[in-house]
Motif scaffolding. Structure first.
Motif, PDB file in Angstrom:
ATOM      1  N   GLN A   5       0.833  -1.193   0.000  1.00  0.00           N
ATOM      2  CA  GLN A   5       0.000   0.000   0.000  1.00  0.00           C
ATOM      3  C   GLN A   5       0.864   1.237   0.000  1.00  0.00           C
ATOM      4  N   LEU A   6       0.437   2.225  -0.748  1.00  0.00           N
ATOM      5  CA  LEU A   6       1.160   3.496  -0.760  1.00  0.00           C
ATOM      6  C   LEU A   6       0.153   4.590  -0.450  1.00  0.00           C
ATOM      7  N   GLU A   7       0.327   5.201   0.687  1.00  0.00           N
ATOM      8  CA  GLU A   7      -0.612   6.230   1.103  1.00  0.00           C
ATOM      9  C   GLU A   7       0.143   7.388   1.735  1.00  0.00           C
ATOM     10  N   LYS A   8      -0.080   8.553   1.209  1.00  0.00           N
ATOM     11  CA  LYS A   8       0.539   9.788   1.718  1.00  0.00           C
ATOM     12  C   LYS A   8       2.053   9.630   1.889  1.00  0.00           C
ATOM     13  N   GLY A   9       2.675   9.031   0.898  1.00  0.00           N
ATOM     14  CA  GLY A   9       4.131   8.906   0.938  1.00  0.00           C
ATOM     15  C   GLY A   9       4.656   7.841   1.876  1.00  0.00           C
ATOM     16  N   VAL A  10       3.759   7.013   2.417  1.00  0.00           N
ATOM     17  CA  VAL A  10       4.187   5.937   3.305  1.00  0.00           C
ATOM     18  C   VAL A  10       3.884   4.605   2.618  1.00  0.00           C
ATOM     19  N   LEU A  11       4.919   3.823   2.422  1.00  0.00           N
ATOM     20  CA  LEU A  11       4.763   2.531   1.764  1.00  0.00           C
ATOM     21  C   LEU A  11       4.669   1.437   2.826  1.00  0.00           C
ATOM     22  N   THR A  12       3.615   0.623   2.737  1.00  0.00           N
ATOM     23  CA  THR A  12       3.424  -0.455   3.710  1.00  0.00           C
ATOM     24  C   THR A  12       3.465  -1.795   2.999  1.00  0.00           C
ATOM     25  N   ILE A  13       4.238  -2.721   3.543  1.00  0.00           N
ATOM     26  CA  ILE A  13       4.303  -4.078   3.007  1.00  0.00           C
ATOM     27  C   ILE A  13       3.818  -5.006   4.114  1.00  0.00           C
ATOM     28  N   ALA A  14       2.764  -5.762   3.830  1.00  0.00           N
ATOM     29  CA  ALA A  14       2.206  -6.618   4.885  1.00  0.00           C
ATOM     30  C   ALA A  14       1.852  -7.973   4.320  1.00  0.00           C
ATOM     31  N   GLY A  15       1.788  -8.960   5.179  1.00  0.00           N
ATOM     32  CA  GLY A  15       1.432 -10.307   4.755  1.00  0.00           C
ATOM     33  C   GLY A  15       1.585 -11.277   5.899  1.00  0.00           C
ATOM     34  N   GLU A  16       1.555 -12.533   5.539  1.00  0.00           N
ATOM     35  CA  GLU A  16       1.688 -13.558   6.561  1.00  0.00           C
ATOM     36  C   GLU A  16       2.469 -14.724   5.995  1.00  0.00           C
ATOM     37  N   ARG A  17       3.398 -15.230   6.804  1.00  0.00           N
ATOM     38  CA  ARG A  17       4.122 -16.416   6.386  1.00  0.00           C
ATOM     39  C   ARG A  17       3.726 -17.553   7.310  1.00  0.00           C
ATOM     40  N   LYS A  18       3.279 -18.619   6.677  1.00  0.00           N
ATOM     41  CA  LYS A  18       2.805 -19.780   7.442  1.00  0.00           C
ATOM     42  C   LYS A  18       3.985 -20.536   8.045  1.00  0.00           C
ATOM     43  N   SER A  19       3.754 -21.083   9.196  1.00  0.00           N
ATOM     44  CA  SER A  19       4.779 -21.874   9.863  1.00  0.00           C
ATOM     45  C   SER A  19       4.808 -23.274   9.244  1.00  0.00           C
ATOM     46  N   ASN A  20       5.996 -23.851   9.147  1.00  0.00           N
ATOM     47  CA  ASN A  20       6.069 -25.219   8.638  1.00  0.00           C
ATOM     48  C   ASN A  20       6.461 -26.187   9.743  1.00  0.00           C
ATOM     49  N   MET A  21       6.227 -25.758  10.962  1.00  0.00           N
ATOM     50  CA  MET A  21       6.553 -26.604  12.110  1.00  0.00           C
ATOM     51  C   MET A  21       5.566 -27.773  12.186  1.00  0.00           C
ATOM     52  N   PRO A  22       6.068 -28.924  12.613  1.00  0.00           N
ATOM     53  CA  PRO A  22       5.167 -30.078  12.678  1.00  0.00           C
ATOM     54  C   PRO A  22       4.118 -29.909  13.773  1.00  0.00           C
TER      55      PRO A  22
END
Lengths: 146, 126
Positions: free
Chosen positions: A69-86
């Motif tokens: 997202q780019l809003e008012k000169g602020v760039l945001t990178i977001a998400g989720e990484r799933k765990s691969n733990m048993p």
């Protein structure tokens, strides 16, 4: 070896990660928005006269699941990484657990002269490369003396 | 953490000058060990995996397609190289390692040798 088991494993992993982050963040002063948990994803930012280049190191993600997202000169990178733990009931042992898992959000404050309509994002080999063009007017111009 | 892993860490700090240490997950089950390593920015052809005399070496060169004349203003990933070394224990079969590399995540499967697989021992009652 028995004493090591008294410490929760993730505390040790956390300490190692902290150490690694400190080594990597050599000479870097954190912004007021701070660092994301565990410093994930790692960010590199570069400038050219025509653009601002942001590299986010987000291995193992589906590019469609990353939110930019780019809003008012602020760039945001977001998400989720799933765990691969048993799963807990599995008959397996986790020896090392250092990789980041969970939700992440990182923010970059961009310079004032960027053009929010000229943004290009690419995902390759686990690196998200966001290129933001600067306004033409901001390009340095040579002024002739009369 | 096993003793082998501790030993591996000691050798690794000694040799890893000029390279980043990729974070890994190591999970062991009955038939072998699965290792995941984060190597973002490493193309497939710049990744090198080596098993030699019980030592597993993971190395990769980072390539970012930076535009010409780019000036770095902030760098958290400050070196263009990854390297990490592990010592494999005897029951692991270094010849049968399989690797999978996708979106910057390396997945290694190191099986245990056949005789090291767990066996159920029957108790005979006389």
């Amino acid at each position: 070896m028995i004493y090591k088991a008294l410490f929760p494993r993730d505390v040790l992993a956390e300490l190692e990660r902290l150490q690694r982050d400190m080594q990597q963040a050599d000479g870097f002063s954190p912004s007021i928005r701070g660092l994301a948990r565990g410093g994930f994803p790692g960010l590199n930012v570069g400038n050219t006269p025509k653009s601002v280049e942001v590299y986010a190191f987000v291995p193992g993600l589906d590019p469609n699941a990353i939110e930019i997202q780019l809003e008012k000169g602020v760039l945001t990178i977001a998400g989720e990484r799933k765990s691969n733990m048993p799963a807990r009931e599995d008959k397996s042992t986790v020896h090392i657990d250092e990789r980041f898992a969970g939700k992440f959000r990182r923010v970059v404050v961009l310079p004032d002269d960027i053009n929010p309509d000229a943004v290009d994002a690419q995902y390759r080999d686990g690196v998200l490369h966001i290129s933001i063009q600067r306004h033409e007017a901001a390009l340095p111009r040579r002024i002739t003396i009369q | 953490m096993t003793e082998q892993a501790t030993v591996a860490k000691a050798t690794e700090t000694h040799r890893s000058e000029g390279a980043l240490m990729p974070p890994v997950d190591v999970i062991e089950d009955a038939s072998g060990i699965t290792l995941y390593a984060d190597l973002p920015g490493v193309p497939k052809d710049r990744l090198s995996l080596q098993v030699e005399a019980n030592t597993l070496t993971i190395e990769g060169d980072l390539t970012l397609n930076a535009p010409e004349g780019m000036e770095a203003v902030h760098a958290e990933v400050g070196l263009p190289r990854f390297r990490r070394v592990f010592t494999l224990s005897r029951e692991l079969d270094g010849d049968k390692v399989s690797a999978d590399f996708n979106h910057g995540v390396l997945k290694l499967r190191i099986p245990k040798t056949a005789h090291a697989q767990p066996r159920k021992i029957d108790i005979r009652v006389s």
